[in-house]
Each structure stands twice: as C-alpha cells, then as structure tokens.
Write an enzyme that holds these catalytic residues in place. Structure first.
Site, PDB file in Angstrom:
ATOM      1  N   TYR A   1       4.753  -9.145   7.784  1.00  0.00           N
ATOM      2  CA  TYR A   1       4.312  -7.757   7.983  1.00  0.00           C
ATOM      3  C   TYR A   1       4.472  -7.374   9.447  1.00  0.00           C
ATOM      4  CZ  TYR A   1       1.760  -8.373   3.566  1.00  0.00           C
ATOM      5  OH  TYR A   1       1.406  -8.613   2.278  1.00  0.00           O
TER       6      TYR A   1
ATOM      7  N   ASP B   1       0.841  -1.193   0.000  1.00  0.00           N
ATOM      8  CA  ASP B   1       0.000   0.000   0.000  1.00  0.00           C
ATOM      9  C   ASP B   1       0.878   1.245   0.000  1.00  0.00           C
ATOM     10  OD1 ASP B   1      -2.300  -1.513   0.089  1.00  0.00           O
ATOM     11  OD2 ASP B   1      -2.390  -1.513   2.287  1.00  0.00           O
TER      12      ASP B   1
END
Ligand SMILES: [Zn+2]
Ligand SMILES: [Zn+2]
Length: 440
Positions: free
Chosen positions: A330, A262
């Site tokens: 992540y 993102d």
C-alpha cells in the site's frame, strides 16, 4: 429370462424398448432396443411349434409382431396362414414414450439451433404415474436386472442428439443442460455460466468494487438514491460486466474479487484478480482481446482490465479463499499532529519492519466483523517526509492487515502503530493498493 419374458408378453403389450430394458444388466454392448429384439426373436423360435395350437402363445406372437418384428409377422403367417392385423396399440409401460424419441430429438435440435455450446447433458422429469407403474411392474415380475425408464430415455436422446449435432454429451461440466419435462411437456435449456478471469486496476476514488444497492429503498428507487436503486452510480463490477453482458447476451452477472479495496482507495500496480461470472450466456466462444479493448475504452480513466482468460468455477473458489494468504503493498499519505524528526521516522521503520502486529477488529468495521484480535505481519516498510506534518509510507503487509489502523492505532486497538511509536497522532488520509503479490 425367456420364461419371464413369455409371462410378461402373454399378459400385456410392451414395446421393444420396454421389454429389452428389463434385462439391461445382462451383458454389455447392446442397447435396450437390441436386447428387446433378441428376446422377441428367441420367443418366436422357442414357441414357433405352438403358434397354431396354443391361444396364449398365438396372442404373444401377435403382440411381438405389432412391434414391427418381421420374424414374428412371417412366422405367424407361416404357422396359421393368417395375417396379424396391424392395429395401433400403445405400450402399457411407457405409454408409447419410446416411439417418440426422434420427435424429441428434432424439437431439441430446433431449440439449440442458435445456441453456442460444445457439450450437453440431458435431464428428464418423469410423471409420478410412470415411475410408480414401472416400480410395480418390476415387483410383479420379480425383475432385478433392469435399469429405469429415465436412464434409457435420457441416454437414447443423448446418443441421437450427439450423432446429429456432433456435440459431446458430458456429465461433468456441460455447457448446456437440456431438461425434458414430461409432466408439463416442455423442454427447458439451462446454460452454464461463463467465467472470465482477469485483473483490474482502479484509478478513481469514488466507486466501490461491486454494485452497491441502496439500503434505504432496497433497490426499488427512492429520493436518496435519485431513483436508481444504487448508492453509487458506477462500480468496478458494472464497468467491467455491462459490456460483457451485452456481448455474450447473458441475463446477469456476479463479480468475485480477490479481496477488495476501500471505495476511496486506488488499486494500482499489477491489478487485483477477479472472476466475472456471466449467467445464462448465449455466446460462450468470446474474443477476449476484443472484450478487453471495449471494457478499457468504455471505462477509460476509471478502470482498466488485463490478463483476461476463460476460467472455471474451481478457480473462482481458489481466488476467493486466497485473500489472507497473499501480501499486499500500500501507499499511504499521512497527516501528523506534530512535526516529525528524521529520528522518529527511522524509529517507525525499525519498530515495524518484519514485525507481527496485534490488531483487534477496527471500530469502523465492528458492525459487520466479529471482534477478534488478529496477528498480522508487516513485511516491509518505507517512510519519507513530504511536509512539516506529513509523511508518506509504503507498506507491504499480510493480507487482512488494516493499514489505516496500523497508522492511527485505533485508540490502542492496534499495537504497535505509527501513533504509539512516535507518541502523537498520525492519520491516514489517502490509501492506495500499489501491488498484490499473487502467485497465479
Ligand atoms: Zn414401452
Ligand atoms: Zn434508494
């Protein structure tokens, strides 16, 4: 063969190339010109006795002589005591194209002088008129042993060019494709794209991976995009590609990432693989160490590249197709609706570690992705408390697992989720990729 050749040459004037080409499929190791010379000489020998008596044969020997054939010229003089008048006539099949081979080679050599290439391919666009004429010719004489004018032409140009430049002809992946357009009398160069593989890390939360055109004005420039045509002034793509375009003299670029993060996510750890395609480059033999240094200096604090290597289109496909087969780790910062106990933290880990999550297409991407339920694995998970209503999680998941939804639950569309396990709302407010587990 001799019969057919005699019939052809008594009826029209053909250059040595065009004569030999009609018999290109007979035997190996000869050029069409050499074939033509052999047939011409054989015809002179076969019909020598009739030169002075047979008008048709006399004309044929004269035509052969006009192709600079010494055997025909001398034999004609010996038989008739007359010299062949060496007036200029043009081949009725190729319009004299094969007389100009060396002119074409010279012109191409000039065009290539400043180009950086190791291999080349010759292509040609022929006038329809010549192709039809050749077809009709073959039909008329029932010839089944020829190759096409285009085949001979491109091969002969390729041979001389290779001899004169020392570069290799290549059909597979030529650096340079040279197209001789005989319709418009122009020669065009097409350069193969240059493909550079690498990995990038991204250190800021404000730039997208690729150039993002303004959807308001369709890149034309408007108030909304401050007349830049872009939604974001910079991107990972531009930060990497712009210096490389400058160095290689390319006309443009394409950026192929192995997946994308993102805009507001960092890309850390070992970096994300990418292939940068430089279109129409003037320079192919690039110094990758220098490119790395320049890119990293210009993009300092934003993007860093490494492991640069020259690669191929094939590897690009591999990188594009691999994104769901790989694991990703992540780091997520999460805010909670309520205070969390250490028991609940343990519960999150127990219920998600090694578990297959059922994930319907997130609402935020529904407009561009098909609405499907996908099974995605959480391989590993660590959670620690960082505040009263805050936790931080490190999650290793299968490619394609949506992390923000794994945390929020996306109104029940992802199950199980952080929210469903603890019984109150959890929301990811910062997400970074800290490692991609690639096998190449
Ligand atoms: Zn010809
Ligand atoms: Zn705009």
């Amino acid at each position: 063969m001799i019969e057919v050749a005699k019939k052809i040459l008594t009826e029209q004037f053909l250059c040595t190339h065009c004569l030999g080409r009609q018999f290109a499929l007979l035997g190996y190791g000869l050029s069409d010109k050499e074939r033509g010379e052999i047939i011409q000489n054989a015809l002179v020998m076969e019909y020598y006795e009739h030169i002075s008596t047979d008008e048709e044969i006399s004309q044929m020997i004269k035509n052969i002589s006009k192709c600079n054939n010494e055997v025909a010229t001398r034999s004609f003089y010996k038989a008739t005591k007359e010299k062949v008048e060496q007036d200029k006539i043009t081949c009725e099949l190729c319009d004299g194209l094969f007389d100009k081979l060396s002119d074409f080679v010279l012109e191409i050599k000039q065009l290539l002088l400043k180009e950086d290439y190791q291999s080349f391919l010759i292509g040609a666009i022929f006038p329809v008129k010549l192709i039809e004429r050749e077809d009709n010719f073959r039909a008329k004489y029932s010839i089944t042993t020829s190759e096409t004018m285009k085949e001979e032409f491109t091969r002969e140009i390729g041979k001389s060019l290779s001899n004169e430049t020392g570069k290799a002809p290549s059909f597979d992946l030529p650096d340079m494709t040279i197209i001789i357009d005989l319709q418009s009398n122009k020669i065009k160069l097409e350069k193969r794209s240059l493909y550079i593989y690498g990995r990038y890390r991204k250190y800021i939360r404000t730039i997208p991976q690729t150039r993002w055109p303004c959807w308001e004005c369709d890149s034309k420039g408007c108030k909304k995009c401050n007349f830049t045509g872009k939604m974001y002034q910079e991107s990972v793509e531009e930060l990497i590609a712009n210096p490389v375009i400058k160095i290689t003299g390319g006309t443009g670029s394409k950026f192929h990432g192995a997946g994308r993060e993102d805009i507001d996510a960092l890309m850390l750890g070992n970096g994300r693989p990418f292939v940068l395609e430089i279109q129409d480059p003037n320079i192919r033999s690039v110094n990758l160490k220098r490119i790395k240094k320049i890119v990293n200096r210009k993009a300092k604090g934003k993007v860093k590249v490494g492991q640069l290597a020259i690669t191929s289109k094939k590897k690009l496909q591999h990188i594009k197709n691999s994104s769901t087969k790989t694991k990703k780790t992540y780091r997520a910062k999460i805010s909670l609706e309520d205070e969390i106990s250490s028991e609940l933290i343990l519960k999150i880990i127990q219920e998600l570690h090694g578990v297959v999550i059922k994930q319907k297409t997130p609402q935020r991407v529904m407009h561009r992705r098909a609405n499907l339920e996908r099974p995605r694995t959480v391989y590993d998970i660590k959670v620690k408390k960082t505040g009263e209503k805050e936790i931080e999680a490190e999650i290793t998941g299968q490619g394609g697992l949506y992390i923000k939804e794994l945390i929020s639950g996306d109104d029940g569309r992802t199950l199980p989720s952080f929210s469903s396990i603890i019984g109150f709302k959890a929301k990811c407010y910062q997400l970074d990729v800290i490692r991609l587990h690639y096998e190449y």
